[in-house]
Design a protein around this motif. Structure first.
Motif, short mmCIF file in Angstrom:
data_model
loop_
_atom_site.label_atom_id
_atom_site.label_comp_id
_atom_site.label_asym_id
_atom_site.label_seq_id
_atom_site.Cartn_x
_atom_site.Cartn_y
_atom_site.Cartn_z
N ALA A 180 0.84 -1.21 0.00
CA ALA A 180 0.00 0.00 0.00
C ALA A 180 0.86 1.25 0.00
N ASP A 181 0.24 2.35 -0.42
CA ASP A 181 0.88 3.68 -0.34
C ASP A 181 0.10 4.49 0.69
N VAL A 182 0.83 5.17 1.55
CA VAL A 182 0.16 5.93 2.60
C VAL A 182 0.78 7.33 2.73
N PRO A 183 -0.01 8.37 2.43
CA PRO A 183 0.53 9.71 2.63
C PRO A 183 0.64 10.05 4.12
N MET A 184 1.28 11.17 4.39
CA MET A 184 1.43 11.58 5.79
C MET A 184 0.73 12.92 6.01
N THR A 185 0.56 13.24 7.28
CA THR A 185 -0.08 14.51 7.63
C THR A 185 0.78 15.20 8.68
N LEU A 186 0.83 16.51 8.60
CA LEU A 186 1.57 17.28 9.60
C LEU A 186 0.54 17.74 10.63
N ILE A 187 0.68 17.26 11.86
CA ILE A 187 -0.34 17.55 12.87
C ILE A 187 0.29 18.15 14.14
N ALA A 226 8.76 7.91 15.54
CA ALA A 226 8.91 6.50 15.91
C ALA A 226 10.37 6.05 15.84
N GLY A 227 11.28 6.99 16.02
CA GLY A 227 12.70 6.64 16.07
C GLY A 227 13.41 6.85 14.75
N LEU A 228 14.73 6.82 14.83
CA LEU A 228 15.56 7.04 13.65
C LEU A 228 15.32 5.91 12.63
N GLY A 229 14.85 6.31 11.47
CA GLY A 229 14.55 5.30 10.44
C GLY A 229 13.07 5.18 10.19
N ALA A 230 12.26 5.75 11.09
CA ALA A 230 10.81 5.69 10.90
C ALA A 230 10.39 6.76 9.88
N ALA A 231 9.24 6.56 9.28
CA ALA A 231 8.74 7.52 8.30
C ALA A 231 8.47 8.87 8.97
N SER A 232 7.99 8.81 10.20
CA SER A 232 7.70 10.04 10.95
C SER A 232 8.99 10.82 11.20
N GLY A 278 6.70 3.68 18.40
CA GLY A 278 5.81 3.69 17.25
C GLY A 278 4.99 4.96 17.36
N THR A 279 4.31 5.32 16.27
CA THR A 279 3.56 6.57 16.35
C THR A 279 2.18 6.36 16.98
N GLY A 280 1.83 5.11 17.29
CA GLY A 280 0.62 4.86 18.08
C GLY A 280 0.79 5.52 19.45
N PRO A 281 1.83 5.14 20.21
CA PRO A 281 2.07 5.80 21.50
C PRO A 281 2.38 7.29 21.35
N ALA A 282 3.05 7.68 20.27
CA ALA A 282 3.35 9.11 20.08
C ALA A 282 2.05 9.90 19.88
N MET A 283 1.10 9.30 19.18
CA MET A 283 -0.18 9.95 18.95
C MET A 283 -0.93 10.16 20.27
N ALA A 284 -0.87 9.15 21.14
CA ALA A 284 -1.52 9.27 22.45
C ALA A 284 -0.89 10.44 23.21
N ALA A 285 0.43 10.58 23.11
CA ALA A 285 1.12 11.67 23.81
C ALA A 285 0.72 13.02 23.21
N LEU A 286 0.55 13.06 21.90
CA LEU A 286 0.15 14.32 21.24
C LEU A 286 -1.27 14.71 21.66
N MET A 287 -2.16 13.73 21.68
CA MET A 287 -3.54 14.03 22.06
C MET A 287 -3.63 14.38 23.55
N MET A 324 3.78 16.37 15.16
CA MET A 324 4.16 15.06 14.60
C MET A 324 3.82 15.05 13.11
N CYS A 325 4.59 14.28 12.38
CA CYS A 325 4.25 14.05 10.98
C CYS A 325 3.98 12.56 10.92
N ASP A 326 2.76 12.16 10.62
CA ASP A 326 2.49 10.72 10.65
C ASP A 326 1.51 10.30 9.57
N GLN A 327 1.48 9.00 9.34
CA GLN A 327 0.67 8.45 8.26
C GLN A 327 -0.82 8.61 8.53
N THR A 328 -1.56 8.78 7.44
CA THR A 328 -3.02 8.98 7.55
C THR A 328 -3.70 7.79 8.22
#
Ligand code: ASP
Length: 324
Positions: free
Chosen positions: A120-127, A156-162, A184-193, A200-204
């Motif tokens: 799959a292809d997944v764009p990212m969003t700047l949030i 999500a660390g060095l090498g992650a898409a984020s 991972g950006t799952g836990p990062a998203m919880a921290a952002l919310m 964060m810049c993360d996948q849609t």
């Protein structure tokens, strides 16, 4: 003579055992290894895919989260696994950026795997967290530049898409802000919310729901065109960050030496998934797109991976980021 004969018999016996096992594949559950924590975008894609692979393989496909080292830990585990098709890696664009980011990468993406195909292809969003003052992209850039020493950006660390996306964005606006790595950006998203981190810049696949329900602020998408499920969000390109584009792509990999009949079965299951309207629709709702069947092939993945390694290597070297 007798010793030679026994060695030959043993080799033939082993070959037959492997081929019989390959013909019989899969006769026990298959692990789909995710390089990041549960609840994030790669995990979400993997869980959707696992259901469809299970249907075709007629065997359970279990998602296994092996987070660490920006996704490179899981790749190294699968590269060193028994080549029998029971550990399948789902990895994203990080597979092509890791060789430039890591001075000592414990695997070689070009020689240590057999390829199954692209997924799959997944764009990212700047949030950003909702408490961040700016409400539009122009004010946002001015705010980040003026407060670069106070803000931080989760990834999500060095090498992650984020990580890659954040790096490119910071270099384009010439504002270096502190980054905070998660598993991972799952836990990062919880921290952002939870207002614990700022940006964060993360996948849609991880951000669409939070954007639609207003639990985060959004300042742009990283694709060249707007995304159907987030039509109201302008691209970064159209807001002035000319040609800014980060397209996260995913592929399936198994250890080098996995027998051909096993590769064929896995590939057939992947092709069935990407053709399935249910799988395709689920991804569209998450702002992503399943590949067309011609890209769900080992040849297509090999070609794309090589081209992406060649594309990102010089960009990363120029940015001067690496890990030992
Ligand atoms: N895909 C995310 C990233 O690379 C991490 C994740 O899936 O959790 O930033």
């Amino acid at each position: 003579m007798l010793r030679k004969f026994s060695a030959l018999a043993l080799a033939v016996g082993m070959f037959c055992a492997v081929s019989v096992a390959a013909q019989d594949y899969p006769n026990r559950p298959v692990s789909l290894v995710v390089p990041f924590a549960a609840g994030g975008p790669t995990d979400t894609l993997a869980r959707n895919l696992a259901q469809h692979l299970s249907k075709t393989l007629k065997q359970q496909v279990i998602v296994e989260n092996r987070a660490g080292a920006g996704g490179t830990l899981a790749a190294s585990v699968v590269a060193k696994s028994k080549p029998d098709g029971y550990q399948v890696l789902i990895a994203h664009i990080g597979m092509s950026t890791a060789p430039a980011l890591y001075r000592k990468l414990p695997f070689n993406p070009l020689t240590d795997f057999e390829y199954i195909g692209q997924v799959a292809d997944v764009p990212m969003t700047l949030i950003a967290r909702t408490g961040l003052p700016p409400d539009n992209y122009k004010d946002f850039v001015a705010y980040v530049k003026a407060n670069k020493d106070k803000l931080n950006l989760g990834n999500a660390g060095l090498g992650a898409a984020s990580h890659l996306c954040g790096l490119l964005f910071m270099s384009r606006i010439e504002a270096n802000i502190q980054t905070i790595p998660y598993n991972g950006t799952g836990p990062a998203m919880a921290a952002l919310m939870g207002n614990q981190i700022d940006l964060m810049c993360d996948q849609t696949t991880n951000t669409t729901g939070a954007i639609q329900s207003g639990r985060v602020k959004v300042f742009g998408v990283t694709s060249k065109k707007r995304i159907p499920s987030l039509q109201f969000v302008p691209t970064l390109h159209e807001q002035g960050l000319k040609d800014f584009e980060v397209a996260v792509w995913h592929g399936l990999y198994v250890a080098k030496g996995t027998p051909k009949p096993v590769l064929d079965r896995l590939n057939a299951a992947l092709v069935a998934a990407v053709k399935d309207p249910q799988f395709r629709d689920a991804l569209v709702k998450l702002g992503a797109e399943a590949v067309t069947p011609d890209r769900a092939t080992p040849e297509s993945l090999a070609k794309h991976l090589k081209a992406e390694i060649e594309k990102w290597g010089p960009i990363i070297k120029k940015a001067g980021v690496y890990a030992d």
